[in-house]
Design a protein around this motif. Structure first.
Motif, mmCIF file in Angstrom:
data_model
loop_
_atom_site.group_PDB
_atom_site.id
_atom_site.type_symbol
_atom_site.label_atom_id
_atom_site.label_comp_id
_atom_site.label_asym_id
_atom_site.label_seq_id
_atom_site.Cartn_x
_atom_site.Cartn_y
_atom_site.Cartn_z
ATOM 1 N N VAL A 94 -82.478 -90.963 -45.012
ATOM 2 C CA VAL A 94 -83.707 -91.757 -45.191
ATOM 3 C C VAL A 94 -84.148 -90.801 -46.280
ATOM 4 O O VAL A 94 -84.332 -89.785 -46.395
ATOM 5 C CB VAL A 94 -84.639 -91.904 -44.129
ATOM 6 C CG1 VAL A 94 -86.057 -92.504 -44.630
ATOM 7 C CG2 VAL A 94 -84.127 -92.724 -43.008
ATOM 8 N N ALA A 95 -85.022 -91.495 -47.355
ATOM 9 C CA ALA A 95 -85.413 -90.668 -48.541
ATOM 10 C C ALA A 95 -86.718 -91.521 -49.057
ATOM 11 O O ALA A 95 -87.011 -92.659 -48.465
ATOM 12 C CB ALA A 95 -84.516 -90.448 -49.720
ATOM 13 N N ARG A 96 -87.469 -90.911 -49.777
ATOM 14 C CA ARG A 96 -88.762 -91.362 -50.265
ATOM 15 C C ARG A 96 -89.434 -91.931 -49.331
ATOM 16 O O ARG A 96 -90.159 -93.409 -49.475
ATOM 17 C CB ARG A 96 -88.169 -92.242 -51.451
ATOM 18 C CG ARG A 96 -87.632 -91.817 -52.706
ATOM 19 C CD ARG A 96 -87.497 -93.004 -53.625
ATOM 20 N NE ARG A 96 -86.535 -92.492 -54.726
ATOM 21 C CZ ARG A 96 -86.003 -93.302 -55.825
ATOM 22 N NH1 ARG A 96 -86.302 -94.545 -55.814
ATOM 23 N NH2 ARG A 96 -85.405 -92.810 -56.709
ATOM 24 N N THR A 97 -89.749 -91.467 -48.091
ATOM 25 C CA THR A 97 -90.503 -92.032 -47.082
ATOM 26 C C THR A 97 -91.432 -90.987 -46.478
ATOM 27 O O THR A 97 -90.993 -89.734 -46.202
ATOM 28 C CB THR A 97 -89.343 -92.611 -45.903
ATOM 29 O OG1 THR A 97 -88.739 -93.508 -46.742
ATOM 30 C CG2 THR A 97 -90.298 -93.237 -45.087
ATOM 31 N N ARG A 98 -92.495 -91.394 -46.273
ATOM 32 C CA ARG A 98 -93.655 -90.504 -45.447
ATOM 33 C C ARG A 98 -93.516 -91.027 -44.003
ATOM 34 O O ARG A 98 -93.683 -92.099 -43.781
ATOM 35 C CB ARG A 98 -94.887 -90.575 -46.167
ATOM 36 C CG ARG A 98 -96.072 -89.917 -45.445
ATOM 37 C CD ARG A 98 -97.430 -90.013 -45.789
ATOM 38 N NE ARG A 98 -97.896 -91.413 -45.525
ATOM 39 C CZ ARG A 98 -98.588 -91.640 -44.567
ATOM 40 N NH1 ARG A 98 -98.891 -90.822 -43.496
ATOM 41 N NH2 ARG A 98 -99.129 -93.078 -44.598
ATOM 42 N N VAL A 99 -93.355 -90.128 -42.936
ATOM 43 C CA VAL A 99 -93.291 -90.432 -41.592
ATOM 44 C C VAL A 99 -94.586 -89.558 -40.981
ATOM 45 O O VAL A 99 -94.998 -88.479 -41.131
ATOM 46 C CB VAL A 99 -92.219 -89.793 -40.926
ATOM 47 C CG1 VAL A 99 -92.063 -90.125 -39.469
ATOM 48 C CG2 VAL A 99 -90.918 -90.563 -41.635
ATOM 49 N N HIS A 100 -95.526 -90.175 -40.370
ATOM 50 C CA HIS A 100 -96.773 -90.048 -39.740
ATOM 51 C C HIS A 100 -96.602 -90.255 -38.204
ATOM 52 O O HIS A 100 -96.550 -91.343 -37.809
ATOM 53 C CB HIS A 100 -98.041 -90.451 -40.376
ATOM 54 C CG HIS A 100 -99.258 -89.707 -39.927
ATOM 55 N ND1 HIS A 100 -100.025 -89.832 -38.710
ATOM 56 C CD2 HIS A 100 -99.778 -88.622 -40.542
ATOM 57 C CE1 HIS A 100 -101.049 -89.095 -38.814
ATOM 58 N NE2 HIS A 100 -101.135 -88.183 -39.979
ATOM 59 N N VAL A 101 -96.855 -89.163 -37.325
ATOM 60 C CA VAL A 101 -97.098 -89.291 -35.858
ATOM 61 C C VAL A 101 -98.418 -89.244 -35.727
ATOM 62 O O VAL A 101 -99.256 -88.290 -35.810
ATOM 63 C CB VAL A 101 -96.395 -88.039 -35.342
ATOM 64 C CG1 VAL A 101 -96.753 -88.183 -33.547
ATOM 65 C CG2 VAL A 101 -94.827 -87.790 -35.401
ATOM 66 N N ASP A 102 -98.890 -90.689 -35.062
ATOM 67 C CA ASP A 102 -100.377 -90.818 -35.371
ATOM 68 C C ASP A 102 -100.825 -90.489 -33.820
ATOM 69 O O ASP A 102 -102.129 -89.698 -33.624
ATOM 70 C CB ASP A 102 -100.702 -92.376 -35.464
ATOM 71 C CG ASP A 102 -100.108 -92.745 -36.683
ATOM 72 O OD1 ASP A 102 -100.315 -92.200 -37.626
ATOM 73 O OD2 ASP A 102 -99.359 -93.988 -36.757
ATOM 74 N N SER A 103 -100.127 -90.752 -32.681
ATOM 75 C CA SER A 103 -100.766 -90.285 -31.320
ATOM 76 C C SER A 103 -99.398 -89.834 -30.520
ATOM 77 O O SER A 103 -98.299 -90.571 -30.615
ATOM 78 C CB SER A 103 -101.285 -91.212 -30.746
ATOM 79 O OG SER A 103 -100.817 -92.467 -30.731
ATOM 80 N N VAL A 104 -99.590 -89.176 -29.366
ATOM 81 C CA VAL A 104 -98.601 -88.727 -28.367
ATOM 82 C C VAL A 104 -99.396 -89.075 -26.867
ATOM 83 O O VAL A 104 -100.510 -88.286 -26.852
ATOM 84 C CB VAL A 104 -98.078 -87.443 -28.689
ATOM 85 C CG1 VAL A 104 -97.158 -86.938 -27.622
ATOM 86 C CG2 VAL A 104 -97.546 -87.126 -29.909
#
Length: 695
Positions: free
Chosen positions: A554-564
């Motif tokens: 995967v490239a050119r992608t932002r990943v955000h962990v919003d909650s756990v």
């Protein structure tokens, strides 16, 4: 160089396949350098460590890791072809490390050789002031076939340098004669000296003082002052000395060696990662690993601080401080090793007995101050992610991602283990070679930098390592990217473990092909636990290695962990968090309308004018090329075509170009980035890869 330094009795020849540095069977068969080789010899009372690197773009990582430890470099330019695409690539690599360079214009004995054109291209394309130290005096026909340039003008000393070409073609007898005003070549020498002093005046202020001190007479500036000015300009990377020669005739080699000593830096002239202090604790950098059938792993190191002695204990700071012992030390002479008691500060050598060290690792004395109070790894983690670095870290080596891959399969079950061991050995030697296992197809995939790279891997597996295996067709390695925002809530349940989290993805701008942003929300209390954070990061990073379209990175992608959501330490284990993060990312990415990105190559093609139409027609057809420029190379009566072409369309282009131009065309290629693939082409690639239409 080795012959004139007294290291060898005879001069090797690439065409005969008996050179010292190109010792692999594949190198001698093809007449090219595949892997860098090191050798040590003396010249004028100095010890030189010479590393011969490949010129082909597929082996650019070999150049990268050699440049990482060198003090200076010699760049070779073809007197007929001039500055080529790969010249630019290697020049930029050296410039990134601030390495001073000398340029040697080779093949001056060929028809169409034009050193003045090369000098212009050095300045215009390489962007540095050329300090031309020599000028050809005459070209005569001698006892050798073709034209042999037998004498040169030295612009520094105002001397005629003559090479006596003997029947054995050694060119080893060199005579120097001071020119006077009565000499017919004096005007040539005067013009060369004037150009050199004026070029130096643009990049070195001290030469101006020397010039004014002799009433503005270029010829009266002392040779020592000129030599000192050239050295200052070279070390500051404001200019580069340019020398001429004909290596096939062994002409111009001795002055080049003199230039290495006179103008390129010693270790003390270069800014080192750490102070070059033989009394300080040991700091060494592993820049290359090879595997010998008898000796095992051979780790090439440069010692930056202290002295590395045989049987010394070393802590690998890059791999959590895992401790190893340098059982033996050797000095390499290409493929021949000589045992030595120590590798002094500033020098290059080879360490035997290091089983966990890899290219780019930092090796420290166990008592190095940076390791005080640091928890040292007692053994390497056998999982995918190694222990985190500790202590002092030297800048590593950037390894580009592979762009070609193919499947390899053992011919029988009993060949599977030898194949796995051989692939592990090649991976250890070549960090740009990637080996992975596709769980969906059950295939082992090898990925590399180009057609030639994978062809060499195949040759070494079947020939040198005697593995019985079959290879699939060559394929291009794409990238996958999110095209819109998406978010999912995911719960992982596998008794007795449980974890839940919300992950969102979004596209990034296309100005960075390999851009990835992984962000964990700062207001999640669970992430204050380092173990929880590390497990989630590992899961996300693992998921980014395999997209949901075809399994490409995967490239050119932002990943955000919003909650756990944490269910307690007994249920929400690090393993559960890793799996949950990976699965949540896969679901979010699948809903973000993923698209394929295809690698794009910058292609420089040369062909006779009569074949230009066929070449352009081929490029503009199924190869989907974007032609950037058309030009003339009048010196060799060729047309030059520069284009950007999807890399997939360049598979097999060498054979196609030979067919289109009756064997007279040539090209060079460099992967420059990734571009968005047209939707129709994307569907075609997916159908070809899966064997069916997913829609």
């Amino acid at each position: 160089m080795l012959h004139y330094a007294g290291f060898t009795r005879r001069i090797g020849d690439v065409d005969r396949g008996d050179t010292v540095m190109d010792y692999l069977a594949a190198e001698r068969e093809r007449g090219i350098t595949i892997q860098s080789a090191a050798i040590t010899f003396g010249w004028r009372g100095r010890q030189l460590h010479l590393i011969d690197t490949p010129g082909h773009v597929d082996f650019t990582v070999e150049v990268e890791r050699a440049l990482r430890v060198l003090d200076g470099a010699v760049a070779i330019v073809d007197a007929v072809a001039g500055v080529q695409a790969q010249t630019l690539t290697v020049w930029r690599q050296a410039a990134a490390y601030g390495i001073p360079r000398v340029v040697f214009i080779n093949k001056m004995d060929r028809e169409g050789a034009d050193y003045k054109k090369c000098v212009d291209e050095i300045e215009s394309r390489l962007g540095i002031r050329a300090l031309v130290l020599q000028a050809p005096e005459t070209a005569v026909r001698g006892r050798l076939e073709g034209r042999a340039l037998e004498s040169w003008i030295d612009a520094v000393t105002l001397e005629r340098v003559t090479y006596e070409i003997t029947d054995d073609r050694t060119g080893s007898k060199v005579t120097r004669q001071r020119l006077t005003a009565a000499d017919a070549s004096y005007a040539t020498a005067a013009a060369a000296r004037t150009r050199l002093v004026e070029a130096l005046a643009e990049v070195d202020s001290q030469i101006v003082d020397a010039f004014l001190g002799v009433d503005g007479d270029h010829l009266q500036v002392p040779a020592d002052d000129v030599r000192a000015a050239v050295r200052r300009a070279t070390l500051a990377n404001r200019g580069c000395p340019v020398l001429l020669g004909a290596a096939a005739r062994n002409i111009g080699v001795q002055p080049l060696l003199d230039a290495v000593v006179d103008y390129l830096p010693a270790p003390t002239d270069r800014p080192a990662p750490v102070p070059l202090d033989p009394e300080a604790p040991l700091v060494a950098f592993a820049f290359k690993v090879t595997v010998d059938a008898q000796r095992g792993p051979m780790v090439f190191v440069r010692v930056y601080s202290g002295n590395l002695r045989a049987r010394a204990s070393l802590d690998n700071a890059t791999r959590g401080g895992v401790r190893e012992r340098a059982m033996r030390l050797v000095q390499m002479y290409a493929d021949t090793a000589e045992e030595i008691p120590e590798i002094p500060c500033g020098h290059i050598g080879v360490v035997l007995g290091l089983h966990h060290t890899r290219t780019g690792d930092t090796l420290l004395d166990p008592h190095h101050p940076s390791l005080h109070g640091v928890k040292i790894a007692t053994k390497l983690n056998k999982a995918t992610h190694p222990p985190r670095p500790v202590g002092l870290q030297l800048h590593g080596i950037a390894v580009p991602r592979p762009v070609f891959f193919c499947a390899v399969e053992a011919d029988s079950p009993r060949d599977e283990r030898p194949l796995a061991e051989a692939l592990a050995q090649l991976q250890l030697e070549d960090p740009s070679l990637h080996v992975s296992f596709d769980e969906e197809t059950g295939q082992t995939l090898i990925s590399g930098m180009g057609e030639l790279h994978l062809d060499i891997v195949r040759t070494r597996l079947l020939g040198d390592l005697k593995v019985n295996a079959s290879f699939g067709a060559l394929r291009v390695s794409y990238r996958e990217a999110a095209s819109r925002e998406a978010a999912v809530d995911h719960t992982h349940v596998r008794e007795p473990s449980r974890a839940a989290m919300r992950v969102s993805v979004a596209p990034l701008p296309d100005n960075d092909d390999n851009a990835i942003q992984v962000e964990l929300s700062s207001d999640i209390p669970e992430l204050e636990d380092d173990t929880v954070r590390a497990a989630i990061e590992d899961g996300i990073n693992s998921g980014l290695q395999r997209g949901t379209l075809l399994g490409f990175p995967v490239a050119r992608t932002r990943v955000h962990v919003d909650s756990v959501q944490h269910f307690g330490v007994e249920l929400t284990t690090p393993a559960a968090l890793r799996v949950c993060a990976r699965q949540a990312l896969a679901r979010a990415f699948a809903e973000a309308s993923p698209q394929l990105l295809e690698p794009t190559a910058h292609v420089d093609i040369r062909c006779p004018e009569k074949h230009l139409g066929a070449v352009l027609g081929d490029l503009n057809g199924e190869r989907r090329a974007h032609v950037l420029s058309l030009g003339d190379d009048a010196e060799v009566s060729e047309k030059a075509v520069v284009a950007e072409v999807p890399l997939a369309a360049m598979v097999g282009y060498a054979s196609a170009l030979r067919s289109l131009t009756a064997g007279t065309g040539s090209f060079s290629m460099e992967v420059v980035g990734f571009g968005q693939m047209p939707q129709q082409r994307q569907q075609q690639v997916i159908r070809e890869s899966l064997g069916y239409n997913p829609e």
